[in-house]
Design an enzyme around this catalytic site. Structure first.
Site, PDB file in Angstrom:
ATOM      1  CG  ASP A 279       8.482   4.192  11.484  1.00 33.39           C
ATOM      2  OD1 ASP A 279       8.266   2.890  10.925  1.00 33.39           O
ATOM      3  OD2 ASP A 279       8.347   4.599  12.732  1.00 33.39           O
TER       4      ASP A 279
ATOM      5  CG  HIS B 170      -1.544  -1.071   1.316  1.00 26.56           C
ATOM      6  ND1 HIS B 170      -2.937  -1.131   0.516  1.00 26.56           N
ATOM      7  CD2 HIS B 170      -1.832  -2.396   2.088  1.00 26.56           C
ATOM      8  CE1 HIS B 170      -3.754  -2.351   0.833  1.00 26.56           C
ATOM      9  NE2 HIS B 170      -2.817  -3.050   1.788  1.00 26.56           N
TER      10      HIS B 170
ATOM     11  CG  HIS C 280       0.323  10.555   7.265  1.00 25.42           C
ATOM     12  ND1 HIS C 280      -0.938  10.427   7.056  1.00 25.42           N
ATOM     13  CD2 HIS C 280       0.730   9.212   7.210  1.00 25.42           C
ATOM     14  CE1 HIS C 280      -1.131   9.270   6.448  1.00 25.42           C
ATOM     15  NE2 HIS C 280      -0.194   8.392   6.860  1.00 25.42           N
TER      16      HIS C 280
ATOM     17  CE  LYS D 274      -3.621   7.522   3.626  1.00 23.11           C
ATOM     18  NZ  LYS D 274      -3.130   6.210   3.403  1.00 23.11           N
TER      19      LYS D 274
HETATM   20  P1  IMP Z   1       4.893   1.871   9.742  1.00 25.05           P
HETATM   21  O1  IMP Z   1       5.370   3.146   9.206  1.00 25.05           O
HETATM   22  O2  IMP Z   1       4.841   0.816   8.681  1.00 25.05           O
HETATM   23  O3  IMP Z   1       5.631   1.516  10.953  1.00 25.05           O
HETATM   24  O4  IMP Z   1       3.335   1.880  10.090  1.00 25.05           O
HETATM   25  C1  IMP Z   1       2.965   2.173  11.298  1.00 25.05           C
HETATM   26  C2  IMP Z   1       1.431   1.671  11.398  1.00 25.05           C
HETATM   27  O5  IMP Z   1       0.641   2.823  11.104  1.00 25.05           O
HETATM   28  C3  IMP Z   1       1.206   0.351  10.787  1.00 25.05           C
HETATM   29  O6  IMP Z   1       0.045  -0.230  11.374  1.00 25.05           O
HETATM   30  C4  IMP Z   1       0.318   0.881   9.409  1.00 25.05           C
HETATM   31  O7  IMP Z   1      -0.274  -0.055   8.982  1.00 25.05           O
HETATM   32  C5  IMP Z   1      -0.034   2.268  10.001  1.00 25.05           C
HETATM   33  N1  IMP Z   1      -0.022   3.186   8.876  1.00 25.05           N
HETATM   34  C6  IMP Z   1       1.028   3.559   8.413  1.00 25.05           C
HETATM   35  N2  IMP Z   1       0.581   4.454   7.302  1.00 25.05           N
HETATM   36  C7  IMP Z   1      -0.681   4.767   7.303  1.00 25.05           C
HETATM   37  C8  IMP Z   1      -1.663   5.401   6.663  1.00 25.05           C
HETATM   38  O8  IMP Z   1      -1.318   5.976   5.533  1.00 25.05           O
HETATM   39  N3  IMP Z   1      -2.925   5.167   6.868  1.00 25.05           N
HETATM   40  C9  IMP Z   1      -3.350   4.490   7.969  1.00 25.05           C
HETATM   41  N4  IMP Z   1      -2.415   3.767   8.659  1.00 25.05           N
HETATM   42  C10 IMP Z   1      -1.092   3.696   8.378  1.00 25.05           C
END
Ligand code: IMP
Length: 199
Positions: A75, A13, A183, A178
């Protein structure tokens, strides 16, 4: 000349979002495309630390002779006001190691219960390693946590996050909308800007 970068993620994604946000300005190679497998560690206690750890892990394992200009990783943390900023840097494994997106959302909704203060933000830090030097780019979006899931697009916490000035969740938005406010979209815009001015 167009830059060629490796995106240090196993999240399809994120890859799709970042490719769409960067457009044709930068060529992105996935880990599968360069034949790199394995779980990338993220054990730091800050978003910046995790982004650096992921980018370094891939940078140190680049196949010999691969013609790329750099490696980057992102991250992301969901920071919820009423939970003192949790789950934050622990957003991925909020409901435990190897938990699913649904487990995380269930835990978040249970933790908030009927709390009136639903304010939250998403923050992304991108670490780019170029010629062995690190550069950081950040993006943030404010919003609220909904009381139940809405929509089927996106991933992670998208079904329960509604950004300010919108009446729908991230999971109810087309990807380009989006990306224009999120972010990650904002952090990627800064990365794109860096390359536009660095050339
Ligand atoms: P990481 O950056 O992969 O460590 O993501 C941390 C957590 O936030 C994971 O559970 C991701 O699924 C969630 N996450 C990261 N980016 C998004 C986003 O754009 N939308 C919703 N959840 C997110």
């Amino acid at each position: 000349m167009k830059k060629r970068l490796v995106f240090a993620t196993n999240n399809k994604h994120k890859l799709e979002e970042v490719r769409a946000a960067l457009g044709s300005a930068v060529e992105i190679c996935s880990l599968a495309e360069i034949g790199l497998e394995g779980d990338i560690p993220e054990t730091a206690d800050t978003l910046q630390g995790n982004a650096l750890q992921k980018a370094q892990w891939v940078w140190q394992r680049l196949p010999q002779g691969l013609a790329v200009d750099g490696v980057f990783a992102d991250d992301t943390g969901l920071e919820v006001d009423a939970l003192g900023g949790a789950p934050g840097v622990y957003s991925a494994r909020y409901a435990g190691e190897h938990c699913s997106f649904d487990d995380n959302i269930d835990k978040l909704l249970a933790a908030l219960g009927g709390t009136a203060n639903r304010k939250a933000d998403f923050r992304t830090v991108i670490c780019l390693i170029e010629d062995g030097v690190e550069h950081y780019f950040e993006g943030r979006v404010d919003g609220i946590i909904l009381t139940e899931r809405h929509g089927a697009e996106g991933f992670g916490y998208d079904p329960v996050f509604m950004p300010d000035r919108f009446a729908v969740s991230f999971a109810e938005m087309p990807l380009d909308v989006k990306n224009s406010i999120s972010h990650r979209g904002l952090a990627v815009a800064r990365l794109k800007d860096y390359f536009a001015h660095a050339c």
